[in-house]
Design a protein around this motif. Structure first.
Motif, PDB file in Angstrom:
ATOM      1  N   VAL A   1     -13.659 -20.672  -9.557  1.00  0.00           N
ATOM      2  CA  VAL A   1     -12.649 -19.624  -9.425  1.00  0.00           C
ATOM      3  C   VAL A   1     -13.273 -18.368  -8.835  1.00  0.00           C
ATOM      4  O   VAL A   1     -14.279 -17.852  -9.341  1.00  0.00           O
ATOM      5  N   LYS A   2     -12.680 -17.878  -7.762  1.00  0.00           N
ATOM      6  CA  LYS A   2     -13.142 -16.659  -7.106  1.00  0.00           C
ATOM      7  C   LYS A   2     -12.202 -15.503  -7.444  1.00  0.00           C
ATOM      8  O   LYS A   2     -10.983 -15.667  -7.433  1.00  0.00           O
ATOM      9  N   ASN A   3     -12.773 -14.357  -7.744  1.00  0.00           N
ATOM     10  CA  ASN A   3     -11.970 -13.187  -8.104  1.00  0.00           C
ATOM     11  C   ASN A   3     -11.546 -12.394  -6.865  1.00  0.00           C
ATOM     12  O   ASN A   3     -12.375 -11.741  -6.224  1.00  0.00           O
ATOM     13  N   ASP A   4     -10.271 -12.485  -6.507  1.00  0.00           N
ATOM     14  CA  ASP A   4      -9.650 -11.601  -5.522  1.00  0.00           C
ATOM     15  C   ASP A   4      -8.522 -10.883  -6.241  1.00  0.00           C
ATOM     16  O   ASP A   4      -7.441 -11.436  -6.443  1.00  0.00           O
ATOM     17  N   ILE A   5      -8.795  -9.677  -6.664  1.00  0.00           N
ATOM     18  CA  ILE A   5      -7.890  -8.954  -7.552  1.00  0.00           C
ATOM     19  C   ILE A   5      -6.760  -8.311  -6.760  1.00  0.00           C
ATOM     20  O   ILE A   5      -6.998  -7.650  -5.736  1.00  0.00           O
ATOM     21  N   ASP A   6      -5.538  -8.502  -7.235  1.00  0.00           N
ATOM     22  CA  ASP A   6      -4.391  -7.885  -6.593  1.00  0.00           C
ATOM     23  C   ASP A   6      -4.407  -6.372  -6.820  1.00  0.00           C
ATOM     24  O   ASP A   6      -4.782  -5.897  -7.901  1.00  0.00           O
ATOM     25  N   LEU A   7      -3.985  -5.623  -5.826  1.00  0.00           N
ATOM     26  CA  LEU A   7      -3.992  -4.160  -5.897  1.00  0.00           C
ATOM     27  C   LEU A   7      -3.186  -3.647  -7.079  1.00  0.00           C
ATOM     28  O   LEU A   7      -3.621  -2.731  -7.783  1.00  0.00           O
ATOM     29  N   ASP A   8      -2.008  -4.236  -7.311  1.00  0.00           N
ATOM     30  CA  ASP A   8      -1.168  -3.805  -8.428  1.00  0.00           C
ATOM     31  C   ASP A   8      -1.855  -4.030  -9.764  1.00  0.00           C
ATOM     32  O   ASP A   8      -1.751  -3.197 -10.676  1.00  0.00           O
ATOM     33  N   SER A   9      -2.561  -5.154  -9.890  1.00  0.00           N
ATOM     34  CA  SER A   9      -3.255  -5.459 -11.141  1.00  0.00           C
ATOM     35  C   SER A   9      -4.379  -4.453 -11.402  1.00  0.00           C
ATOM     36  O   SER A   9      -4.553  -3.972 -12.526  1.00  0.00           O
ATOM     37  N   TYR A  10      -5.130  -4.134 -10.350  1.00  0.00           N
ATOM     38  CA  TYR A  10      -6.232  -3.168 -10.488  1.00  0.00           C
ATOM     39  C   TYR A  10      -5.701  -1.795 -10.884  1.00  0.00           C
ATOM     40  O   TYR A  10      -6.190  -1.167 -11.831  1.00  0.00           O
ATOM     41  N   LEU A  11      -4.675  -1.333 -10.174  1.00  0.00           N
ATOM     42  CA  LEU A  11      -4.131  -0.003 -10.460  1.00  0.00           C
ATOM     43  C   LEU A  11      -3.461   0.057 -11.824  1.00  0.00           C
ATOM     44  O   LEU A  11      -3.465   1.100 -12.483  1.00  0.00           O
TER      45      LEU A  11
ATOM     46  N   GLN B   1       0.815  -1.210   0.000  1.00  0.00           N
ATOM     47  CA  GLN B   1       0.000   0.000   0.000  1.00  0.00           C
ATOM     48  C   GLN B   1       0.851   1.263   0.000  1.00  0.00           C
ATOM     49  O   GLN B   1       0.491   2.273  -0.625  1.00  0.00           O
ATOM     50  N   PHE B   2       2.007   1.210   0.673  1.00  0.00           N
ATOM     51  CA  PHE B   2       2.886   2.376   0.685  1.00  0.00           C
ATOM     52  C   PHE B   2       3.471   2.638  -0.704  1.00  0.00           C
ATOM     53  O   PHE B   2       3.442   3.775  -1.199  1.00  0.00           O
ATOM     54  N   SER B   3       4.005   1.581  -1.333  1.00  0.00           N
ATOM     55  CA  SER B   3       4.583   1.759  -2.671  1.00  0.00           C
ATOM     56  C   SER B   3       3.516   2.148  -3.680  1.00  0.00           C
ATOM     57  O   SER B   3       3.769   2.939  -4.602  1.00  0.00           O
ATOM     58  N   THR B   4       2.312   1.626  -3.496  1.00  0.00           N
ATOM     59  CA  THR B   4       1.204   2.006  -4.376  1.00  0.00           C
ATOM     60  C   THR B   4       0.896   3.487  -4.247  1.00  0.00           C
ATOM     61  O   THR B   4       0.644   4.180  -5.245  1.00  0.00           O
ATOM     62  N   ASP B   5       0.922   3.988  -3.015  1.00  0.00           N
ATOM     63  CA  ASP B   5       0.673   5.409  -2.775  1.00  0.00           C
ATOM     64  C   ASP B   5       1.710   6.273  -3.486  1.00  0.00           C
ATOM     65  O   ASP B   5       1.379   7.285  -4.121  1.00  0.00           O
ATOM     66  N   ILE B   6       2.973   5.860  -3.404  1.00  0.00           N
ATOM     67  CA  ILE B   6       4.056   6.632  -4.021  1.00  0.00           C
ATOM     68  C   ILE B   6       3.920   6.644  -5.540  1.00  0.00           C
ATOM     69  O   ILE B   6       3.957   7.709  -6.188  1.00  0.00           O
TER      70      ILE B   6
END
Length: 278
Positions: free
Chosen positions: A173-183, A94-99
Motif C-alpha cells: 500500500v502506497k500513501n497518496d493522501i487526498d488534499l481534503d483528508s490532509y486539510l 484546489q479552488f474550493s480548498t482555498d475558499i
C-alpha cells in the motif's frame, strides 16, 4: 419596533432569540471579513503554515530530532520529508480548498470578536461586579484559544502526521493522501486544541452554574490522566520525554480547572454561610 419587556424589566424569550440571531449575524460577518484577509494571503498560509509540517525542516521535527540526538532517544523525527504525497482528485478541489481554508482562518481570526459578542449576550445574567471583568474575559479566552491553535498546529499536528504517515499495514500500500483528508486533519486538530484550551473558562462557568465541582473533578482525576496519557502515547514516539512534552500542557489545563472550581466552591460556601447567619 421597541423590544417588549416583562414587568420586571427583563427581556422576553423572543427578545433573547432576537439577540442571539444578531449575535450569529455579526459573528458571520466577522468571519467573512477575516476570511477575506486570509484569502489575500492564501499562498503564504498554505506554503508556510499548512504544508510546513510535511517538510523535514519543520521546527517541531528539528526540535525532536535535536532532543533525540542529545539524549539518545527515538530518531523517527530526523527526516527529510514525510513519506507521502498530497494530491487533489477533483477539478475544483484546489479552488474550493482555498475558499474553505480562508473561512476557517477567518473563524480563528474573528475569535476575539465572537467571544466579545458571547460576553455581551450572557452579561445580563451576571452580577455587576462580574460584568467588570469583560476585558479580562476577552483577553484570557482569546489568549487560551490562540495558544491552543498554536499548540495543535506546531505539536499535535506534526506528531500525528509523522505517526499516521509512517504507519504501514503492508509495503504493497502506497500513501497518496487526498488534499481534503490532509486539510481536515490540520483544521480539526487546530480548532479542537483551541477549544480544549478553553477548559478553564468552561469550568469556571460550569462551576458558577453548579453543574460541576472541584470534588467531582478530583474524583475523576485519575481517569482524566489515563485519557491524556493514552493520547500522548499514540501521537508521540515511544519515549517518555516526548510523551511528557504533550502531557504536561494538557495536565496543567486540567489542574487549573480544578483550582478554579475550588475557588468557586469556596465563594459559594462563604456566601451560603453569610446568608445563614443573617
Amino acid at each position: 419596533m421597541a423590544k417588549k419587556k416583562t414587568p420586571a424589566g427583563e427581556m422576553s424569550f423572543l427578545d433573547h432569540l432576537e439577540e442571539l440571531r444578531w449575535l450569529l449575524v455579526r459573528s458571520c460577518i466577522a468571519i467573512c471579513i477575516g476570511g477575506c484577509v486570509a484569502f489575500t494571503f492564501s499562498q503564504f498560509i498554505f506554503d508556510e503554515i499548512i504544508f510546513a509540517p510535511t517538510r523535514g525542516n519543520f521546527i517541531t521535527y528539528r526540535f525532536f530530532c535535536d532532543l533525540a540526538n542529545k539524549y539518545d532517544l527515538d530518531k523517527s523525527f530526523c527526516i527529510d520529508k514525510l513519506p507521502f504525497e498530497i494530491q487533489s482528485r477533483s477539478m475544483d478541489g484546489q479552488f474550493s480548498t482555498d475558499i474553505w481554508t480562508a473561512i476557517t482562518a477567518g473563524f480563528i481570526l474573528a475569535a476575539p470578536f465572537m467571544l466579545w459578542e458571547i460576553w455581551k449576550f450572557i452579561s445580563p445574567a451576571l452580577y455587576d461586579k462580574e460584568k467588570k471583568y469583560a476585558a479580562a474575559f476577552i483577553f484570557s479566552t482569546s489568549l487560551l484559544f490562540f495558544m491552543g491553535v498554536v499548540f495543535g498546529h506546531y505539536l499535535i499536528t506534526p506528531l500525528s502526521l509523522n505517526f499516521l504517515g509512517n504507519y504501514r499495514i503492508s509495503d504493497v500500500v502506497k500513501n497518496d493522501i487526498d488534499l481534503d483528508s490532509y486539510l481536515s486533519l490540520i483544521k480539526t486538530t487546530a480548532i479542537s486544541c483551541g477549544l480544549v484550551f478553553e477548559l478553564p473558562i468552561i469550568m469556571y462557568f460550569l462551576s458558577k452554574l453548579g453543574i460541576i465541582s472541584a470534588k467531582f473533578l478530583r474524583n475523576y482525576r485519575r481517569y482524566a490522566y489515563v485519557i491524556i496519557l493514552i493520547i500522548a502515547a499514540v501521537v508521540t514516539p515511544p519515549d517518555v520525554v516526548s510523551q511528557m512534552i504533550v502531557t504536561i500542557p494538557i495536565a496543567i489545563l486540567f489542574e487549573t480547572s480544578i483550582f478554579i472550581a475550588a475557588r468557586i466552591d469556596k465563594q459559594k460556601a462563604k456566601k451560603e454561610k453569610l446568608e445563614a447567619n443573617v
